[in-house]
Design a protein around this motif. Structure first.
Motif, PDB file in Angstrom:
ATOM      1  N   MET A  85       0.822  -1.201   0.000  1.00  0.00           N
ATOM      2  CA  MET A  85       0.000   0.000   0.000  1.00  0.00           C
ATOM      3  C   MET A  85       0.857   1.253   0.000  1.00  0.00           C
ATOM      4  SD  MET A  85      -3.122  -0.838  -0.252  1.00  0.00           S
ATOM      5  CE  MET A  85      -3.756   0.801   0.017  1.00  0.00           C
ATOM      6  N   ASP A  86       1.951   1.218   0.758  1.00  0.00           N
ATOM      7  CA  ASP A  86       2.828   2.392   0.755  1.00  0.00           C
ATOM      8  C   ASP A  86       3.473   2.602  -0.617  1.00  0.00           C
ATOM      9  OD1 ASP A  86       2.256   2.829   3.405  1.00  0.00           O
ATOM     10  OD2 ASP A  86       4.025   1.765   4.159  1.00  0.00           O
ATOM     11  N   MET A  87       3.835   1.513  -1.274  1.00  0.00           N
ATOM     12  CA  MET A  87       4.423   1.652  -2.612  1.00  0.00           C
ATOM     13  C   MET A  87       3.409   2.171  -3.617  1.00  0.00           C
ATOM     14  SD  MET A  87       7.107  -1.482  -3.165  1.00  0.00           S
ATOM     15  CE  MET A  87       6.152  -2.803  -2.426  1.00  0.00           C
ATOM     16  N   LYS A  88       2.169   1.691  -3.521  1.00  0.00           N
ATOM     17  CA  LYS A  88       1.150   2.173  -4.456  1.00  0.00           C
ATOM     18  C   LYS A  88       0.896   3.666  -4.265  1.00  0.00           C
ATOM     19  CE  LYS A  88      -1.557  -1.992  -5.383  1.00  0.00           C
ATOM     20  NZ  LYS A  88      -2.896  -2.628  -5.255  1.00  0.00           N
ATOM     21  N   ILE A  89       0.811   4.088  -3.001  1.00  0.00           N
ATOM     22  CA  ILE A  89       0.566   5.507  -2.731  1.00  0.00           C
ATOM     23  C   ILE A  89       1.734   6.359  -3.228  1.00  0.00           C
ATOM     24  CG2 ILE A  89       0.293   7.191  -0.867  1.00  0.00           C
ATOM     25  CD1 ILE A  89      -1.178   4.996   0.710  1.00  0.00           C
ATOM     26  N   SER A  90       2.947   5.892  -2.973  1.00  0.00           N
ATOM     27  CA  SER A  90       4.122   6.655  -3.387  1.00  0.00           C
ATOM     28  C   SER A  90       4.222   6.751  -4.909  1.00  0.00           C
ATOM     29  CB  SER A  90       5.379   5.998  -2.814  1.00  0.00           C
ATOM     30  OG  SER A  90       6.537   6.708  -3.199  1.00  0.00           O
ATOM     31  N   LEU A  91       3.959   5.647  -5.621  1.00  0.00           N
ATOM     32  CA  LEU A  91       4.050   5.672  -7.083  1.00  0.00           C
ATOM     33  C   LEU A  91       2.916   6.475  -7.705  1.00  0.00           C
ATOM     34  CD1 LEU A  91       5.036   1.941  -7.742  1.00  0.00           C
ATOM     35  CD2 LEU A  91       6.522   3.952  -7.873  1.00  0.00           C
ATOM     36  N   SER A  92       1.704   6.364  -7.151  1.00  0.00           N
ATOM     37  CA  SER A  92       0.576   7.109  -7.714  1.00  0.00           C
ATOM     38  C   SER A  92       0.751   8.610  -7.530  1.00  0.00           C
ATOM     39  CB  SER A  92      -0.727   6.658  -7.061  1.00  0.00           C
ATOM     40  OG  SER A  92      -0.960   5.291  -7.309  1.00  0.00           O
ATOM     41  N   SER A  93       1.330   9.032  -6.391  1.00  0.00           N
ATOM     42  CA  SER A  93       1.520  10.465  -6.166  1.00  0.00           C
ATOM     43  C   SER A  93       2.549  11.076  -7.112  1.00  0.00           C
ATOM     44  CB  SER A  93       1.958  10.688  -4.713  1.00  0.00           C
ATOM     45  OG  SER A  93       3.221  10.066  -4.465  1.00  0.00           O
ATOM     46  N   ARG A  94       3.433  10.241  -7.675  1.00  0.00           N
ATOM     47  CA  ARG A  94       4.471  10.740  -8.580  1.00  0.00           C
ATOM     48  C   ARG A  94       4.178  10.409 -10.048  1.00  0.00           C
ATOM     49  NH1 ARG A  94       6.623   9.671  -3.745  1.00  0.00           N
ATOM     50  NH2 ARG A  94       8.269  11.048  -2.945  1.00  0.00           N
ATOM     51  N   GLY A  95       3.014   9.833 -10.318  1.00  0.00           N
ATOM     52  CA  GLY A  95       2.638   9.528 -11.696  1.00  0.00           C
ATOM     53  C   GLY A  95       3.414   8.383 -12.297  1.00  0.00           C
ATOM     54  N   LEU A  98      11.321   1.877 -10.198  1.00  0.00           N
ATOM     55  CA  LEU A  98      12.183   0.874  -9.590  1.00  0.00           C
ATOM     56  C   LEU A  98      12.880   1.412  -8.328  1.00  0.00           C
ATOM     57  CD1 LEU A  98      13.285  -2.016  -9.988  1.00  0.00           C
ATOM     58  CD2 LEU A  98      15.172  -0.994 -11.319  1.00  0.00           C
ATOM     59  N   TYR A  99      13.233   2.675  -8.344  1.00  0.00           N
ATOM     60  CA  TYR A  99      13.898   3.274  -7.167  1.00  0.00           C
ATOM     61  C   TYR A  99      12.966   3.304  -5.952  1.00  0.00           C
ATOM     62  CZ  TYR A  99      15.693   6.966  -4.147  1.00  0.00           C
ATOM     63  OH  TYR A  99      16.121   7.696  -3.072  1.00  0.00           O
ATOM     64  N   TYR A 100      11.720   3.718  -6.141  1.00  0.00           N
ATOM     65  CA  TYR A 100      10.791   3.818  -5.004  1.00  0.00           C
ATOM     66  C   TYR A 100      10.347   2.440  -4.505  1.00  0.00           C
ATOM     67  CZ  TYR A 100      10.498   8.841  -5.714  1.00  0.00           C
ATOM     68  OH  TYR A 100      10.810  10.175  -5.820  1.00  0.00           O
ATOM     69  N   ILE A 101      10.276   1.443  -5.413  1.00  0.00           N
ATOM     70  CA  ILE A 101       9.933   0.097  -4.949  1.00  0.00           C
ATOM     71  C   ILE A 101      11.047  -0.466  -4.079  1.00  0.00           C
ATOM     72  CG2 ILE A 101       9.516  -2.278  -5.701  1.00  0.00           C
ATOM     73  CD1 ILE A 101       8.072  -1.157  -8.145  1.00  0.00           C
ATOM     74  N   ARG A 102      12.271  -0.321  -4.524  1.00  0.00           N
ATOM     75  CA  ARG A 102      13.400  -0.824  -3.751  1.00  0.00           C
ATOM     76  C   ARG A 102      13.595  -0.036  -2.450  1.00  0.00           C
ATOM     77  NH1 ARG A 102      16.990  -4.147  -6.220  1.00  0.00           N
ATOM     78  NH2 ARG A 102      18.681  -3.297  -4.931  1.00  0.00           N
ATOM     79  N   HIS A 103      13.104   1.197  -2.414  1.00  0.00           N
ATOM     80  CA  HIS A 103      13.229   2.006  -1.192  1.00  0.00           C
ATOM     81  C   HIS A 103      12.373   1.436  -0.053  1.00  0.00           C
ATOM     82  CE1 HIS A 103      13.748   5.519   1.372  1.00  0.00           C
ATOM     83  NE2 HIS A 103      12.416   5.613   1.487  1.00  0.00           N
ATOM     84  N   LEU A 151       6.959  -9.921  -6.021  1.00  0.00           N
ATOM     85  CA  LEU A 151       6.622  -9.628  -4.610  1.00  0.00           C
ATOM     86  C   LEU A 151       5.169  -9.961  -4.301  1.00  0.00           C
ATOM     87  CD1 LEU A 151       8.490  -6.199  -4.204  1.00  0.00           C
ATOM     88  CD2 LEU A 151       9.171  -8.413  -3.255  1.00  0.00           C
ATOM     89  N   LYS A 152       4.307  -9.728  -5.258  1.00  0.00           N
ATOM     90  CA  LYS A 152       2.882 -10.008  -5.045  1.00  0.00           C
ATOM     91  C   LYS A 152       2.638 -11.508  -4.905  1.00  0.00           C
ATOM     92  CE  LYS A 152      -1.653  -8.908  -6.965  1.00  0.00           C
ATOM     93  NZ  LYS A 152      -2.378  -8.252  -8.100  1.00  0.00           N
ATOM     94  N   GLU A 153       3.265 -12.302  -5.749  1.00  0.00           N
ATOM     95  CA  GLU A 153       3.100 -13.755  -5.647  1.00  0.00           C
ATOM     96  C   GLU A 153       3.691 -14.281  -4.331  1.00  0.00           C
ATOM     97  OE1 GLU A 153       4.957 -15.403  -9.049  1.00  0.00           O
ATOM     98  OE2 GLU A 153       3.420 -14.682 -10.472  1.00  0.00           O
TER      99      GLU A 153
END
Length: 325
Positions: free
Chosen positions: A1-11, A35-40, A63-65
């Protein structure tokens, strides 16, 4: 959820979505930014495991699987905690509400979140048996949302805590009693609603002076007085020996306690009285001199009672004093 929020806010959400037909290829800036924000957000151990993945879409699916299987592990434990939770096991409503939200969030992750009706029924059915009357009252209100019931319970709990604090601050039957030496007067000279002048000198001022003098009585001020001012009769410092009005029996007790005896005083003679050893009856004085007392028991000589015969008077006659002749 944190990754989705972070990626959606940056387009950058298009980098993890599955590609559609006719979509242009991803730019390197969007690709490596996602890729940078996912690995963060990954743990350092996972970073080393997925070190060679350069496609954010492939990394996201891996990661999802891997963590989708956690639902099967979390669900049984969350359901067991939900079935065993009781309101009567918690000391406060806030702790119970926090535990309910924690369990419900885990059930929501597993797509098994309870409804508001189930939460309300769980709360009301697990109250203490002593609160059965409150339980009936809450059921009669027919709450539709769990938050409304919790708000009412929190408000009632705060009122109970305030009531207990006031009771412990001054329990029943511990009201302050009036002072022993208080003097209550009902005077009509002044109205109770009006304030007395500052320079008023009346009964209150007189009472304060009396209290001040009374407090100086006794032996409580022994260290503040000189021993030369002590009363020789009762041992007080508030008056001198000449002005002592202590009862005689108390004086005797005090003198006995300090090892002294009360001086014996006989009858006082005149200032110019001259005591002589002459035993003649011609000696004149204002008062008869009593002979000195002694322990010798002697019998007085029997006086001549023959002269008493002339003193007998016939009370039967009318001439009691002998002046009719």
């Amino acid at each position: 959820m944190d990754m989705k929020i972070s990626l959606s806010s940056r387009g950058l959400m298009t980098a993890i979505n599955p590609p559609q037909e006719g979509d242009p290829p991803l730019q390197d800036q969007i690709k490596y930014g996602a890729l940078y924000y996912i690995r963060h957000h990954l743990h350092p151990d996972l970073k080393s495991e997925y070190l060679m993945d350069e496609n954010p879409h492939d990394l996201w699916n891996s990661l999802k699987e891997r963590y989708e299987q956690q639902k099967a592990v979390i669900l049984p434990d969350a359901q067991r905690e939900w079935s065993n939770i009781r309101l009567q096991d918690f000391k406060s409503i806030g702790e119970y509400n926090h535990a309910v939200h924690k369990i419900c969030s885990r059930l929501l992750f597993c797509d098994k979140a309870p409804t508001d009706a189930e939460k309300i029924e769980k709360t009301l059915s697990t109250m203490l048996p002593a609160h059965r009357v409150l339980q009936q009252q809450y059921r009669a209100r027919n709450y539709q949302h769990y938050s409304e019931l919790i708000h009412t319970l929190l408000q009632a709990e705060k009122h109970d805590e305030l009531l207990l604090k006031n009771h412990h601050q001054r329990p029943t039957g511990t009201a302050p009693l009036p002072e022993v030496n208080s003097n209550v007067q009902n005077t009509k000279r002044f109205d109770s609603n009006k304030r007395r002048p500052k320079n008023f000198k009346g009964k209150n001022n007189h009472i304060k002076k009396q209290k001040f003098h009374r407090n100086n009585k006794g032996k409580s001020i022994f260290n503040n007085k000189d021993k030369s001012d002590i009363c020789r009769k009762c041992g007080c410092y508030s008056h001198t020996t000449k002005k002592c009005h202590t009862p005689k029996h108390l004086v005797d007790l005090y003198l006995k306690s300090v090892g002294r005896s009360r001086p014996t005083q006989g009858k006082r003679f005149e200032a110019h009285f001259n005591l002589q050893s002459d035993t003649t009856r011609t000696t004149s004085c204002s008062q008869n001199v009593h002979p000195e007392l002694n322990n010798d028991i002697t019998l007085k000589e029997q006086e001549d009672l023959e002269g008493m015969d002339n003193m007998l008077v016939d009370f039967a006659s009318n001439d009691l004093f002998g002046d009719f002749d």
